[in-house]
Design a protein around this motif. Structure first.
Motif, short mmCIF file in Angstrom:
data_model
loop_
_atom_site.label_atom_id
_atom_site.label_comp_id
_atom_site.label_asym_id
_atom_site.label_seq_id
_atom_site.Cartn_x
_atom_site.Cartn_y
_atom_site.Cartn_z
N ASP A 1 91.20 58.61 53.26
CA ASP A 1 92.24 57.77 52.65
C ASP A 1 92.56 56.53 53.50
OD1 ASP A 1 92.40 59.65 50.62
OD2 ASP A 1 94.13 60.68 51.52
N PHE A 2 92.06 56.48 54.71
CA PHE A 2 92.35 55.38 55.61
C PHE A 2 91.21 54.36 55.69
CE2 PHE A 2 95.29 58.63 56.67
CZ PHE A 2 96.41 57.99 57.16
N TRP B 1 89.13 51.69 61.37
CA TRP B 1 89.47 52.99 60.79
C TRP B 1 89.87 53.97 61.89
CZ3 TRP B 1 85.95 57.42 60.83
CH2 TRP B 1 86.33 58.46 59.97
N LEU C 1 97.95 57.07 63.92
CA LEU C 1 98.54 58.18 63.17
C LEU C 1 98.73 59.40 64.08
CD1 LEU C 1 99.36 59.49 60.42
CD2 LEU C 1 96.95 60.17 60.22
N TYR D 1 96.57 64.97 56.56
CA TYR D 1 96.05 63.64 56.25
C TYR D 1 94.54 63.73 56.15
CZ TYR D 1 100.63 62.01 57.75
OH TYR D 1 101.98 61.81 57.88
N ALA E 1 91.26 61.56 56.48
CA ALA E 1 90.83 60.29 57.06
C ALA E 1 90.14 59.39 56.03
CB ALA E 1 89.89 60.54 58.24
N ASP F 1 93.27 53.05 63.34
CA ASP F 1 94.36 53.47 62.46
C ASP F 1 94.62 54.98 62.58
OD1 ASP F 1 94.69 50.88 61.56
OD2 ASP F 1 93.57 51.21 59.69
N LEU F 2 93.55 55.75 62.68
CA LEU F 2 93.70 57.20 62.81
C LEU F 2 94.31 57.57 64.15
CD1 LEU F 2 90.33 58.33 61.20
CD2 LEU F 2 92.61 58.35 60.15
N CYS G 1 88.83 64.67 59.51
CA CYS G 1 88.12 63.46 59.92
C CYS G 1 86.72 63.82 60.42
CB CYS G 1 88.90 62.76 61.03
SG CYS G 1 88.11 61.30 61.71
#
Length: 174
Positions: free
Chosen positions: A40-41, A64, A71, A36, A38, A67-68, A82
């Motif tokens: 994109d978040f 942000w 995840l 993933y 970061a 949200d991470l 990130c």
């Protein structure tokens, strides 16, 4: 490269342009886990702000980071690229999921500036934003993260990352 851990939550961190996405994706592919990014978040307002060359502040990053952190808690194993520039950001990421390994891709301003100059179609723009990232960066200690210099080939960086994971006490080797 040896017996790399398969059940691990890894955050590949550093300033923009250090190779988080490239190395993170290669590491995830090698481990057979999801990658993933970061970036994109980020909210649309954060992306708009960065596209205008305006650095994000702590308030911009709060949702942000939340949200991470969700995840990281929800996945069994993953690699997350990130920035995690500040110690408190890293603490937020591991608050609900303490078994996270941080790998810090370390490089100097000049090298990273050259890399960013070659990027196309990316919202991160300008020396001011890179200067801001370096100003905000609180480099992790060796006790907090594996520190890998980016002044080498991607294959060598990946080898160093895998070695760090093999040395980690929080990643299982099954």
């Amino acid at each position: 490269m040896g017996n790399a851990p398969k059940h691990c939550k890894v955050v590949v961190m550093g300033v923009s342009g250090c190779g988080k996405s490239l190395i993170g994706a290669k590491l995830a592919r090698y481990l057979g886990v999801p990658f993933y990014d970061a970036d994109d978040f980020h909210s649309d307002s954060n992306v708009d702000k960065m596209a205008k060359g305006i650095p994000l502040n702590d308030e911009d990053r709060a949702d942000w980071l939340a949200d991470l952190a969700k995840l990281l808690s929800s996945e069994t194993a993953l690699v997350l690229g990130c920035s995690a520039l500040k110690y408190r950001y890293r603490e937020r990421l591991r608050r609900d999921e303490p078994n996270v390994v941080f790998i810090y891709l370390s490089g100097d301003f000049t090298m990273i500036r050259e890399r960013l100059a070659g990027r196309e179609n990316h919202y991160f723009k300008g020396d001011d934003m890179l200067k801001s990232q370096f100003a905000q960066l609180e480099p992790p200690s060796e006790a907090e993260a594996a520190i890998v210099s980016i002044d080498q080939s991607p294959a060598t960086i990946l080898e160093h990352c895998l070695h760090a994971l093999n040395q980690s006490s929080v990643c299982s080797h099954s």
